[in-house]
Design a protein around this motif. Sequence first.
Motif, PDB file in Angstrom:
ATOM      1  N   GLY A 158     -29.314   1.537  19.202  1.00 22.71           N
ATOM      2  CA  GLY A 158     -28.152   0.658  19.114  1.00 22.71           C
ATOM      3  C   GLY A 158     -28.267  -0.348  17.978  1.00 22.71           C
ATOM      4  O   GLY A 158     -27.257  -0.767  17.399  1.00 22.71           O
ATOM      5  N   MET A 159     -29.515  -0.734  17.636  1.00 25.45           N
ATOM      6  CA  MET A 159     -29.718  -1.687  16.545  1.00 25.45           C
ATOM      7  C   MET A 159     -29.264  -1.113  15.212  1.00 25.45           C
ATOM      8  O   MET A 159     -28.900  -1.848  14.292  1.00 25.45           O
ATOM      9  CB  MET A 159     -31.199  -2.078  16.458  1.00 25.45           C
ATOM     10  CG  MET A 159     -31.707  -2.904  17.623  1.00 25.45           C
ATOM     11  SD  MET A 159     -33.364  -3.588  17.311  1.00 25.45           S
ATOM     12  CE  MET A 159     -34.356  -2.083  17.233  1.00 25.45           C
ATOM     13  N   PHE A 160     -29.283   0.210  15.094  1.00 29.36           N
ATOM     14  CA  PHE A 160     -28.955   0.863  13.826  1.00 29.36           C
ATOM     15  C   PHE A 160     -27.624   1.615  13.880  1.00 29.36           C
ATOM     16  O   PHE A 160     -27.286   2.330  12.948  1.00 29.36           O
ATOM     17  CB  PHE A 160     -30.073   1.839  13.434  1.00 29.36           C
ATOM     18  CG  PHE A 160     -31.443   1.220  13.435  1.00 29.36           C
ATOM     19  CD1 PHE A 160     -31.853   0.430  12.371  1.00 29.36           C
ATOM     20  CD2 PHE A 160     -32.299   1.398  14.507  1.00 29.36           C
ATOM     21  CE1 PHE A 160     -33.121  -0.145  12.363  1.00 29.36           C
ATOM     22  CE2 PHE A 160     -33.562   0.821  14.515  1.00 29.36           C
ATOM     23  CZ  PHE A 160     -33.975   0.037  13.439  1.00 29.36           C
ATOM     24  N   MET A 161     -26.889   1.450  14.982  1.00 26.50           N
ATOM     25  CA  MET A 161     -25.694   2.249  15.182  1.00 26.50           C
ATOM     26  C   MET A 161     -24.656   2.018  14.080  1.00 26.50           C
ATOM     27  O   MET A 161     -24.010   2.955  13.610  1.00 26.50           O
ATOM     28  CB  MET A 161     -25.078   1.952  16.556  1.00 26.50           C
ATOM     29  CG  MET A 161     -23.984   2.920  16.957  1.00 26.50           C
ATOM     30  SD  MET A 161     -24.536   4.645  16.972  1.00 26.50           S
ATOM     31  CE  MET A 161     -25.757   4.592  18.291  1.00 26.50           C
ATOM     32  N   ASP A 162     -24.495   0.767  13.672  1.00 25.48           N
ATOM     33  CA  ASP A 162     -23.481   0.481  12.659  1.00 25.48           C
ATOM     34  C   ASP A 162     -23.784   1.214  11.357  1.00 25.48           C
ATOM     35  O   ASP A 162     -22.896   1.813  10.754  1.00 25.48           O
ATOM     36  CB  ASP A 162     -23.403  -1.019  12.408  1.00 25.48           C
ATOM     37  CG  ASP A 162     -22.183  -1.398  11.597  1.00 25.48           C
ATOM     38  OD1 ASP A 162     -21.110  -1.587  12.199  1.00 25.48           O
ATOM     39  OD2 ASP A 162     -22.291  -1.491  10.364  1.00 25.48           O
ATOM     40  N   SER A 163     -25.047   1.181  10.927  1.00 28.74           N
ATOM     41  CA  SER A 163     -25.411   1.835   9.664  1.00 28.74           C
ATOM     42  C   SER A 163     -25.507   3.351   9.811  1.00 28.74           C
ATOM     43  O   SER A 163     -25.268   4.089   8.855  1.00 28.74           O
ATOM     44  CB  SER A 163     -26.743   1.282   9.143  1.00 28.74           C
ATOM     45  OG  SER A 163     -27.783   1.499  10.076  1.00 28.74           O
ATOM     46  N   MET A 164     -25.829   3.842  11.013  1.00 28.49           N
ATOM     47  CA  MET A 164     -25.956   5.280  11.242  1.00 28.49           C
ATOM     48  C   MET A 164     -24.594   5.942  11.404  1.00 28.49           C
ATOM     49  O   MET A 164     -24.315   6.989  10.813  1.00 28.49           O
ATOM     50  CB  MET A 164     -26.818   5.550  12.484  1.00 28.49           C
ATOM     51  CG  MET A 164     -28.294   5.242  12.315  1.00 28.49           C
ATOM     52  SD  MET A 164     -29.197   5.308  13.895  1.00 28.49           S
ATOM     53  CE  MET A 164     -28.792   6.945  14.472  1.00 28.49           C
ATOM     54  N   LEU A 165     -23.741   5.347  12.237  1.00 28.77           N
ATOM     55  CA  LEU A 165     -22.475   5.970  12.598  1.00 28.77           C
ATOM     56  C   LEU A 165     -21.325   5.525  11.703  1.00 28.77           C
ATOM     57  O   LEU A 165     -20.378   6.278  11.474  1.00 28.77           O
ATOM     58  CB  LEU A 165     -22.154   5.657  14.064  1.00 28.77           C
ATOM     59  CG  LEU A 165     -20.995   6.406  14.724  1.00 28.77           C
ATOM     60  CD1 LEU A 165     -21.243   7.916  14.693  1.00 28.77           C
ATOM     61  CD2 LEU A 165     -20.817   5.929  16.167  1.00 28.77           C
ATOM     62  N   GLY A 166     -21.422   4.297  11.185  1.00 29.20           N
ATOM     63  CA  GLY A 166     -20.348   3.743  10.388  1.00 29.20           C
ATOM     64  C   GLY A 166     -19.885   4.628   9.234  1.00 29.20           C
ATOM     65  O   GLY A 166     -18.679   4.851   9.075  1.00 29.20           O
ATOM     66  N   PRO A 167     -20.807   5.176   8.418  1.00 31.82           N
ATOM     67  CA  PRO A 167     -20.370   6.031   7.309  1.00 31.82           C
ATOM     68  C   PRO A 167     -19.606   7.275   7.754  1.00 31.82           C
ATOM     69  O   PRO A 167     -18.686   7.719   7.058  1.00 31.82           O
ATOM     70  CB  PRO A 167     -21.692   6.409   6.627  1.00 31.82           C
ATOM     71  CG  PRO A 167     -22.619   5.292   6.951  1.00 31.82           C
ATOM     72  CD  PRO A 167     -22.253   4.879   8.341  1.00 31.82           C
ATOM     73  N   PHE A 168     -19.957   7.851   8.924  1.00 40.30           N
ATOM     74  CA  PHE A 168     -19.217   8.997   9.445  1.00 40.30           C
ATOM     75  C   PHE A 168     -17.791   8.576   9.808  1.00 40.30           C
ATOM     76  O   PHE A 168     -16.826   9.294   9.516  1.00 40.30           O
ATOM     77  CB  PHE A 168     -19.916   9.579  10.668  1.00 40.30           C
ATOM     78  CG  PHE A 168     -21.203  10.291  10.367  1.00 40.30           C
ATOM     79  CD1 PHE A 168     -21.200  11.557   9.804  1.00 40.30           C
ATOM     80  CD2 PHE A 168     -22.419   9.693  10.638  1.00 40.30           C
ATOM     81  CE1 PHE A 168     -22.384  12.227   9.519  1.00 40.30           C
ATOM     82  CE2 PHE A 168     -23.617  10.349  10.355  1.00 40.30           C
ATOM     83  CZ  PHE A 168     -23.595  11.612   9.799  1.00 40.30           C
ATOM     84  N   TYR A 169     -17.660   7.423  10.450  1.00 40.64           N
ATOM     85  CA  TYR A 169     -16.335   6.926  10.812  1.00 40.64           C
ATOM     86  C   TYR A 169     -15.491   6.678   9.564  1.00 40.64           C
ATOM     87  O   TYR A 169     -14.297   6.991   9.525  1.00 40.64           O
ATOM     88  CB  TYR A 169     -16.469   5.637  11.627  1.00 40.64           C
ATOM     89  CG  TYR A 169     -16.514   5.849  13.121  1.00 40.64           C
ATOM     90  CD1 TYR A 169     -17.252   6.899  13.675  1.00 40.64           C
ATOM     91  CD2 TYR A 169     -15.826   5.019  13.995  1.00 40.64           C
ATOM     92  CE1 TYR A 169     -17.292   7.099  15.037  1.00 40.64           C
ATOM     93  CE2 TYR A 169     -15.857   5.210  15.364  1.00 40.64           C
ATOM     94  CZ  TYR A 169     -16.592   6.251  15.880  1.00 40.64           C
ATOM     95  OH  TYR A 169     -16.624   6.458  17.234  1.00 40.64           O
ATOM     96  N   GLU A 170     -16.105   6.090   8.544  1.00 39.92           N
ATOM     97  CA  GLU A 170     -15.375   5.814   7.310  1.00 39.92           C
ATOM     98  C   GLU A 170     -14.887   7.102   6.648  1.00 39.92           C
ATOM     99  O   GLU A 170     -13.750   7.184   6.169  1.00 39.92           O
ATOM    100  CB  GLU A 170     -16.276   5.024   6.358  1.00 39.92           C
ATOM    101  CG  GLU A 170     -16.562   3.609   6.842  1.00 39.92           C
ATOM    102  CD  GLU A 170     -17.735   2.971   6.125  1.00 39.92           C
ATOM    103  OE1 GLU A 170     -18.201   3.546   5.113  1.00 39.92           O
ATOM    104  OE2 GLU A 170     -18.193   1.897   6.564  1.00 39.92           O
ATOM    105  N   SER A 171     -15.760   8.116   6.647  1.00 37.51           N
ATOM    106  CA  SER A 171     -15.383   9.405   6.068  1.00 37.51           C
ATOM    107  C   SER A 171     -14.255  10.053   6.862  1.00 37.51           C
ATOM    108  O   SER A 171     -13.289  10.581   6.286  1.00 37.51           O
ATOM    109  CB  SER A 171     -16.610  10.329   6.037  1.00 37.51           C
ATOM    110  OG  SER A 171     -16.253  11.630   5.626  1.00 37.51           O
ATOM    111  N   GLY A 172     -14.345  10.021   8.190  1.00 36.31           N
ATOM    112  CA  GLY A 172     -13.303  10.611   9.021  1.00 36.31           C
ATOM    113  C   GLY A 172     -11.967   9.908   8.864  1.00 36.31           C
ATOM    114  O   GLY A 172     -10.914  10.554   8.773  1.00 36.31           O
TER     115      GLY A 172
END
Length: 203
Positions: A158-172
């Motif tokens: 969870g500490m890294f969720m923003d940096s891990m998942l964020g780029p996928f969300y931005e691309s989608g």
Amino acid sequence: MKILKIAALIVGSIIGLIIIALAFMSPKTHMERSIIVEAEPSVVFNLANNYKNFNQWSPWAAIDPDTKYQYQGPESGPGCRMSWESDNDNVGAGEQWIIETEENRYVKNGLKFGGFDGEYTSELIIEPVSEGTKLTWTYNGDVSGTGMMNVAFGKFFGMFMDSMLGPFYESGLASLKSLAEATPLPSMDNAMKMTGMDSLQSN
């Protein structure tokens, strides 16, 4: 030997600090991204409320075209369900289903990931703005009551969720924006047919 002892002490201290930090962290995780789409809210809603449409802009569908998908339930709306399975670690296996919707405003999805216990949801919040439509895509995870080790892992990731998942969300979201903005508005004749106004005029 003295150097090894110092190194072991430093590593042990770091691990201890991580454990203490995890103990005080919330088991809940939230992440979101937004984008402005120059299209009507209804166009954005249709892309968000149907999983076959979802895979036209999903960042994970683009990562592994060989992913196996299964669809169940209605084509769209609550009860619509999709499961997937991929050998690509960035895609993995899991399923999602639409929990509730509000037409042209909101879609809430339940999520389940292979090998990860917990409650996971995502929301697509659609708001009309002067430039068109603001779309906010959220992720929410809660590992409460899933066992000490799973909770610890859940908090750690969870500490890294923003940096891990964020780029996928931005691309989608960027892909959805392109799709929505390329979708033509219905012609006046088709719009009248959809609303039933053509039959009223003929009478």
